[in-house]
Write a protein that holds these residues in place. Structure first.
Motif, PDB file in Angstrom:
ATOM      1  N   ASN A   3       0.821  -1.210   0.000  1.00 38.68           N
ATOM      2  CA  ASN A   3       0.000   0.000   0.000  1.00 38.68           C
ATOM      3  C   ASN A   3       0.856   1.261   0.000  1.00 38.68           C
ATOM      4  O   ASN A   3       0.472   2.274  -0.597  1.00 38.68           O
ATOM      5  N   LYS A   6       1.866   1.745  -3.581  1.00 36.45           N
ATOM      6  CA  LYS A   6       0.775   2.329  -4.367  1.00 36.45           C
ATOM      7  C   LYS A   6       0.667   3.831  -4.111  1.00 36.45           C
ATOM      8  O   LYS A   6       0.466   4.615  -5.047  1.00 36.45           O
ATOM      9  N   LEU A   7       0.801   4.227  -2.858  1.00 36.87           N
ATOM     10  CA  LEU A   7       0.770   5.651  -2.522  1.00 36.87           C
ATOM     11  C   LEU A   7       1.923   6.390  -3.198  1.00 36.87           C
ATOM     12  O   LEU A   7       1.730   7.463  -3.784  1.00 36.87           O
ATOM     13  N   ARG A  10       1.186   6.750  -6.937  1.00 36.06           N
ATOM     14  CA  ARG A  10       0.141   7.746  -7.171  1.00 36.06           C
ATOM     15  C   ARG A  10       0.666   9.162  -7.002  1.00 36.06           C
ATOM     16  O   ARG A  10       0.469  10.033  -7.846  1.00 36.06           O
ATOM     17  N   GLY A  63      -6.313   9.617  -3.971  1.00 38.77           N
ATOM     18  CA  GLY A  63      -6.740   8.222  -4.030  1.00 38.77           C
ATOM     19  C   GLY A  63      -8.207   8.072  -4.355  1.00 38.77           C
ATOM     20  O   GLY A  63      -8.813   7.045  -4.082  1.00 38.77           O
ATOM     21  N   THR A  66      -8.944   6.556  -8.645  1.00 41.36           N
ATOM     22  CA  THR A  66      -7.574   6.377  -9.117  1.00 41.36           C
ATOM     23  C   THR A  66      -7.523   5.687 -10.471  1.00 41.36           C
ATOM     24  O   THR A  66      -6.720   6.051 -11.331  1.00 41.36           O
ATOM     25  N   ALA A 113      -0.926   2.710 -12.105  1.00 41.57           N
ATOM     26  CA  ALA A 113      -1.789   3.150 -11.000  1.00 41.57           C
ATOM     27  C   ALA A 113      -3.239   2.797 -11.281  1.00 41.57           C
ATOM     28  O   ALA A 113      -3.978   2.398 -10.377  1.00 41.57           O
ATOM     29  N   PRO A 118      -5.810   2.379  -5.773  1.00 43.70           N
ATOM     30  CA  PRO A 118      -5.216   3.348  -4.849  1.00 43.70           C
ATOM     31  C   PRO A 118      -4.525   2.759  -3.626  1.00 43.70           C
ATOM     32  O   PRO A 118      -3.658   3.393  -3.044  1.00 43.70           O
ATOM     33  N   ARG A 122      -5.796   6.333   1.213  1.00 43.75           N
ATOM     34  CA  ARG A 122      -6.587   7.180   0.317  1.00 43.75           C
ATOM     35  C   ARG A 122      -7.676   7.862   1.121  1.00 43.75           C
ATOM     36  O   ARG A 122      -8.001   7.445   2.234  1.00 43.75           O
ATOM     37  N   GLU A 132     -11.858   1.323  -6.252  1.00 46.29           N
ATOM     38  CA  GLU A 132     -10.908   0.694  -5.310  1.00 46.29           C
ATOM     39  C   GLU A 132      -9.679   0.182  -5.992  1.00 46.29           C
ATOM     40  O   GLU A 132      -9.615  -0.321  -7.028  1.00 46.29           O
TER      41      GLU A 132
END
Length: 132
Positions: A3, A6-7, A10, A63, A66, A113, A118, A122, A132
């Protein structure tokens, strides 16, 4: 860690795209209209730059939507590359990199992405494939 990755994806893709949009918001999109016209594309597409370089990056950073925002960013850069760099897509710089490698990083980063979503970090509690 997934996670957090992913952040990071993004925020890096969208955070680097957003200043381009802010610049166009302040200085106008005359240059974009000109490039699109020279490429034989309709100039009204230039207004999409506000969505692809301002709205979509803000949503991606937060987020929110996304997947949709990733597709919008990718499409925006794809059109920009086709309009401004079509003759350079397979050309290399004197240092060995593709002339359009930054564009490719934006396109594929935003697509990644869009594909992975996301992650946990988020705003909002959205459900469903596109959220999601």
């Amino acid at each position: 860690m997934e996670n957090l990755g992913k952040l990071l994806l993004r925020v890096s893709v969208a955070g680097l795209m957003l200043p381009h949009g802010i610049h166009k918001l302040i200085h106008g999109i005359g240059g974009v209209k000109y490039v699109l016209g020279q490429a034989g594309m309709p100039q009204f597409l230039s207004y999409g730059v506000y969505v692809g370089e301002i709205v979509a990056p803000i949503l991606m950073i937060l987020g929110l939507y996304t997947r949709v925002s990733g597709l919008l960013i990718s499409f925006t850069i794809l059109v920009a590359t086709a309009a401004a760099h079509a003759h350079e897509i397979f050309k290399f710089t004197e240092y060995g990199g593709l002339v359009v490698e930054l564009n490719a990083l934006y396109i594929f980063g935003a697509l990644a992405a869009a594909l992975i979503g996301p992650g946990k970090f988020r705003f909002g509690n959205q459900r469903g494939f596109w959220k999601e």
